[in-house]
Write a protein that holds these residues in place. Sequence first.
Motif, PDB file in Angstrom:
ATOM      1  N   ASP A 242      -7.853  -8.686  -1.380  1.00  0.00           N
ATOM      2  CA  ASP A 242      -8.906  -7.677  -1.525  1.00  0.00           C
ATOM      3  C   ASP A 242      -9.510  -7.198  -0.198  1.00  0.00           C
ATOM      4  N   ASP A 243      -8.845  -7.467   0.934  1.00  0.00           N
ATOM      5  CA  ASP A 243      -9.368  -6.988   2.221  1.00  0.00           C
ATOM      6  C   ASP A 243      -9.558  -5.475   2.188  1.00  0.00           C
ATOM      7  N   GLU A 244     -10.708  -5.014   2.679  1.00  0.00           N
ATOM      8  CA  GLU A 244     -11.000  -3.577   2.749  1.00  0.00           C
ATOM      9  C   GLU A 244     -10.924  -3.089   4.181  1.00  0.00           C
ATOM     10  N   ASP A 245     -10.515  -1.834   4.336  1.00  0.00           N
ATOM     11  CA  ASP A 245     -10.537  -1.224   5.663  1.00  0.00           C
ATOM     12  C   ASP A 245     -11.893  -0.560   5.890  1.00  0.00           C
ATOM     13  N   ALA A 246     -12.031   0.177   6.967  1.00  0.00           N
ATOM     14  CA  ALA A 246     -13.308   0.801   7.313  1.00  0.00           C
ATOM     15  C   ALA A 246     -13.760   1.845   6.300  1.00  0.00           C
TER      16      ALA A 246
ATOM     17  N   LEU B  59      -0.341  -7.146  -7.325  1.00  0.00           N
ATOM     18  CA  LEU B  59      -1.685  -7.384  -6.789  1.00  0.00           C
ATOM     19  C   LEU B  59      -2.625  -7.945  -7.855  1.00  0.00           C
ATOM     20  N   VAL B  60      -2.578  -7.362  -9.049  1.00  0.00           N
ATOM     21  CA  VAL B  60      -3.433  -7.847 -10.139  1.00  0.00           C
ATOM     22  C   VAL B  60      -3.050  -9.284 -10.497  1.00  0.00           C
ATOM     23  N   ASN B  61      -1.758  -9.556 -10.560  1.00  0.00           N
ATOM     24  CA  ASN B  61      -1.295 -10.915 -10.859  1.00  0.00           C
ATOM     25  C   ASN B  61      -1.659 -11.904  -9.753  1.00  0.00           C
ATOM     26  N   SER B  62      -1.909 -11.388  -8.559  1.00  0.00           N
ATOM     27  CA  SER B  62      -2.299 -12.238  -7.426  1.00  0.00           C
ATOM     28  C   SER B  62      -3.812 -12.362  -7.293  1.00  0.00           C
ATOM     29  N   GLY B  63      -4.534 -11.800  -8.259  1.00  0.00           N
ATOM     30  CA  GLY B  63      -5.982 -11.960  -8.268  1.00  0.00           C
ATOM     31  C   GLY B  63      -6.794 -10.811  -7.715  1.00  0.00           C
ATOM     32  N   ALA B  64      -6.172  -9.672  -7.459  1.00  0.00           N
ATOM     33  CA  ALA B  64      -6.928  -8.516  -6.964  1.00  0.00           C
ATOM     34  C   ALA B  64      -7.989  -8.110  -7.979  1.00  0.00           C
ATOM     35  N   LYS B  65      -9.139  -7.733  -7.480  1.00  0.00           N
ATOM     36  CA  LYS B  65     -10.236  -7.300  -8.343  1.00  0.00           C
ATOM     37  C   LYS B  65      -9.927  -5.908  -8.882  1.00  0.00           C
ATOM     38  N   ILE B  66      -9.791  -5.805 -10.189  1.00  0.00           N
ATOM     39  CA  ILE B  66      -9.449  -4.526 -10.827  1.00  0.00           C
ATOM     40  C   ILE B  66     -10.631  -3.560 -10.777  1.00  0.00           C
ATOM     41  N   HIS B  67     -11.835  -4.084 -10.651  1.00  0.00           N
ATOM     42  CA  HIS B  67     -13.047  -3.259 -10.659  1.00  0.00           C
ATOM     43  C   HIS B  67     -13.571  -3.005  -9.240  1.00  0.00           C
ATOM     44  N   CYS B  68     -12.675  -2.688  -8.311  1.00  0.00           N
ATOM     45  CA  CYS B  68     -13.084  -2.413  -6.934  1.00  0.00           C
ATOM     46  C   CYS B  68     -13.304  -0.919  -6.759  1.00  0.00           C
ATOM     47  N   GLU B  69     -14.023  -0.575  -5.698  1.00  0.00           N
ATOM     48  CA  GLU B  69     -14.226   0.844  -5.376  1.00  0.00           C
ATOM     49  C   GLU B  69     -14.358   0.998  -3.875  1.00  0.00           C
TER      50      GLU B  69
END
Length: 147
Positions: free
Chosen positions: A75-79, A100-110
């Motif tokens: 879930d690392d974010e850029d600038a 990514l979802v299977n690896s735990g990525a947050k589906i509710h990101c923005e």
Amino acid sequence: MEEQLQGEANDLLPLERQLHEATRRNDIRRMKELIGRRVNIRARNHVGRVALHWAAGAGHEQAVRLLLEHEAAVDDEDAFGMNALLLSAWFGHLRILQILVNSGAKIHCENKLGRTAFHRAAEHGQLDALDFLVGSGCDHSVKDKVL
């Protein structure tokens, strides 16, 4: 592209820059070599991008898997507030979204404009990505911050 690489030269060590370049080219052999040399896979360029951003945005499945196997932060974010999930949704890389979802990525990101993965996929007509996101529980009623 050359200007982009020059900007990165100021923020990345030479081997870190080579990892970013290899990831963009989907050069798995070179990526493995650099990772074996203990290059920091979480190294950020001048806009906060990590190697996983390049792999996800380009739809490079093997590169995404390799980076995640070596503990890339999903879930690392850029600038700009963009992460791998948002980039893969934007470009319609369904298989990458699933990984990514299977690896735990947050589906509710923005991102910083309040745009979700659903917004990014819809904005660019990525219907398969939209179906997957909705099926994964993505809230499609969220409004972004843009007027």
